[in-house]
Design a protein around this motif. Structure first.
Motif, mmCIF file in Angstrom:
data_model
loop_
_atom_site.group_PDB
_atom_site.id
_atom_site.type_symbol
_atom_site.label_atom_id
_atom_site.label_comp_id
_atom_site.label_asym_id
_atom_site.label_seq_id
_atom_site.Cartn_x
_atom_site.Cartn_y
_atom_site.Cartn_z
ATOM 1 N N ASP A 197 4.268 8.859 -3.131
ATOM 2 C CA ASP A 197 3.063 9.616 -2.813
ATOM 3 C C ASP A 197 2.106 9.698 -4.001
ATOM 4 O O ASP A 197 1.080 10.370 -3.927
ATOM 5 N N GLU A 223 0.812 -1.202 0.000
ATOM 6 C CA GLU A 223 0.000 0.000 0.000
ATOM 7 C C GLU A 223 0.854 1.263 0.000
ATOM 8 O O GLU A 223 2.038 1.234 0.368
ATOM 9 N N ARG A 224 0.238 2.371 -0.427
ATOM 10 C CA ARG A 224 0.848 3.680 -0.355
ATOM 11 C C ARG A 224 -0.041 4.572 0.503
ATOM 12 O O ARG A 224 -1.256 4.400 0.526
ATOM 13 N N THR A 225 0.567 5.532 1.187
ATOM 14 C CA THR A 225 -0.185 6.471 2.009
ATOM 15 C C THR A 225 -0.360 7.773 1.244
ATOM 16 O O THR A 225 0.598 8.300 0.666
ATOM 17 N N GLY A 282 -1.477 13.795 -0.825
ATOM 18 C CA GLY A 282 -1.208 12.744 -1.792
ATOM 19 C C GLY A 282 -1.634 13.150 -3.196
ATOM 20 O O GLY A 282 -2.431 14.076 -3.373
ATOM 21 N N ALA A 318 -6.534 15.322 1.789
ATOM 22 C CA ALA A 318 -5.789 14.058 1.701
ATOM 23 C C ALA A 318 -5.183 13.841 0.331
ATOM 24 O O ALA A 318 -4.083 13.281 0.214
ATOM 25 N N ARG A 334 0.153 13.020 4.125
ATOM 26 C CA ARG A 334 0.244 12.845 5.577
ATOM 27 C C ARG A 334 -1.108 12.512 6.192
ATOM 28 O O ARG A 334 -1.281 12.590 7.411
ATOM 29 N N SER A 335 -2.077 12.146 5.358
ATOM 30 C CA SER A 335 -3.443 11.912 5.833
ATOM 31 C C SER A 335 -3.583 10.640 6.658
ATOM 32 O O SER A 335 -4.488 10.532 7.489
ATOM 33 N N GLY A 336 -2.723 9.663 6.395
ATOM 34 C CA GLY A 336 -2.870 8.361 7.029
ATOM 35 C C GLY A 336 -3.756 7.412 6.242
ATOM 36 O O GLY A 336 -3.896 6.244 6.606
ATOM 37 N N LEU A 337 -4.362 7.901 5.156
ATOM 38 C CA LEU A 337 -5.224 7.055 4.328
ATOM 39 C C LEU A 337 -4.343 6.198 3.431
ATOM 40 O O LEU A 337 -3.625 6.699 2.570
ATOM 41 N N ARG A 338 -4.417 4.888 3.631
ATOM 42 C CA ARG A 338 -3.578 3.947 2.890
ATOM 43 C C ARG A 338 -4.402 3.271 1.790
ATOM 44 O O ARG A 338 -5.517 2.796 2.039
#
Length: 330
Positions: free
Chosen positions: A274, A3-5, A200, A173, A8-12
């Motif tokens: 990203d 996975e990629r994030t 992202g 995000a 800096r949102s934390g959404l993977r």
């Protein structure tokens, strides 16, 4: 898939998303097959993907309904992204762009209903409304987060100044825009802006609307009702010049032992952790080919060679027709 994030949102999310637009409209609409499209979505999820992209305007709501049916018993496997902002009439006519607070709230409720879900994971403004301050739009979107209807916010085709103003209201995000070997404009100012803000980057049309796969050798290869027949890069002398570029990509791909489309996707993936491309397809064989791009690793020399063939601005013709270009980079 690793996975990629998104920033800096934390959404993977999966490194390769699945764009669902063409399942309902625009690309070869006469070949629409909802049952097959659902099978493609399931195949993508079963392969380890989790990032589905749709919008309320695709098929005038039909695409959201389709995606909703596909994930009805798989909701926990999906990071679900949809969009609002492009206004269409029931018969499909384009009526402009809206971003006023009332419209934002109404669109979200309508999308939740069509998708059959309680929450949207990533909610984008599809195009920026020049008549509504971005602060009002994002403020209304932030209210949706506080209400538990949306988890993360995104923008699409927004200009750097707009992105910065939006991020001052609520964390963003993801920024979605067209990005591929023949659409590299984002490298000038958009990518540096989102990276500086910890946002992202989601790349739509990473295969150049299919052109970069090399499967189209003539305009006649496209169905008569296909939207791309009216796209500048698919027309006249532009088509011929762009075909020469794609032939070079095919040559490099052949030496690499992969398809031209896989090389194009691998190049996008290689531009940064990203960045998440979302190639679209409604056919299983193309899905499998696209997913295979995650295993294609490009050396520094290969990337240099690719850049020499398709540097920024190499493509002939604009991304969209003149009217649609006016909605870009607002």
């Amino acid at each position: 898939m690793m996975e990629r994030t998104l920033g800096r949102s934390g959404l993977r999310v999966s490194p390769l998303g699945l764009g669902c637009m063409g399942m309902s409209e625009f690309y070869d609409p006469g070949a629409r097959d909802d049952a097959e499209s659902i099978r493609v979505i399931h195949r993508y999820l079963d392969s380890g993907g989790n990032f589905l992209d749709t919008a309320d305007m695709y098929g005038v709501g039909r695409n959201e309904e389709l995606v909703g049916r596909a994930i009805r018993d798989r909701r926990d496997q999906v990071v679900l992204a949809t969009k609002f902002g492009n206004v269409r009439s029931p018969d499909g006519a384009f009526l402009g762009v809206r971003g006023d607070a009332e419209y934002v709230r109404a669109c979200c409720d309508a999308s939740l209903k069509r998708l059959g879900v309680d929450v949207i994971d990533l909610y984008y403004q599809h195009r920026v409304d020049p008549r509504t301050p971005i602060e009002e739009t994002v403020g209304a979107m932030a209210e949706l987060v506080h209400a538990g209807k949306v988890r993360f916010l995104g923008l699409s085709e927004a200009a750097p100044a707009t992105i910065r103003r939006a991020a001052a209201i609520h964390p963003i995000a993801a920024l979605q825009t067209e990005y591929s070997l023949w659409s590299r404009e984002a490298e000038e100012s958009v990518l540096p802006t989102v990276r500086g803000l910890g946002i992202g980057f989601v790349a739509y049309s990473p295969l150049g609307r299919g052109f970069l796969t090399g499967q189209y050798r003539s305009i006649e290869d496209l169905p008569a009702d296909d939207y791309r027949r009216h796209a500048p890069r698919f027309q006249g002398e532009n088509f011929r010049k762009n075909l020469d570029l794609v032939s070079e990509i095919g040559r490099i791909a052949a030496g690499k032992g992969c398809s031209a489309g896989q090389l194009a996707l691998a190049w996008v993936l290689a531009q940064g952790e990203d960045i998440v491309p979302i190639p679209g397809t409604k056919r299983a064989k193309y899905l499998d080919e696209n997913l295979g791009a995650a295993g294609v690793q490009l050396t520094a020399d290969e990337r240099k060679e690719i850049d020499s063939v398709l540097p920024m601005g190499a493509a002939s013709g604009d991304r969209y027709h003149a009217q649609a270009m006016q909605a870009i980079d607002r």
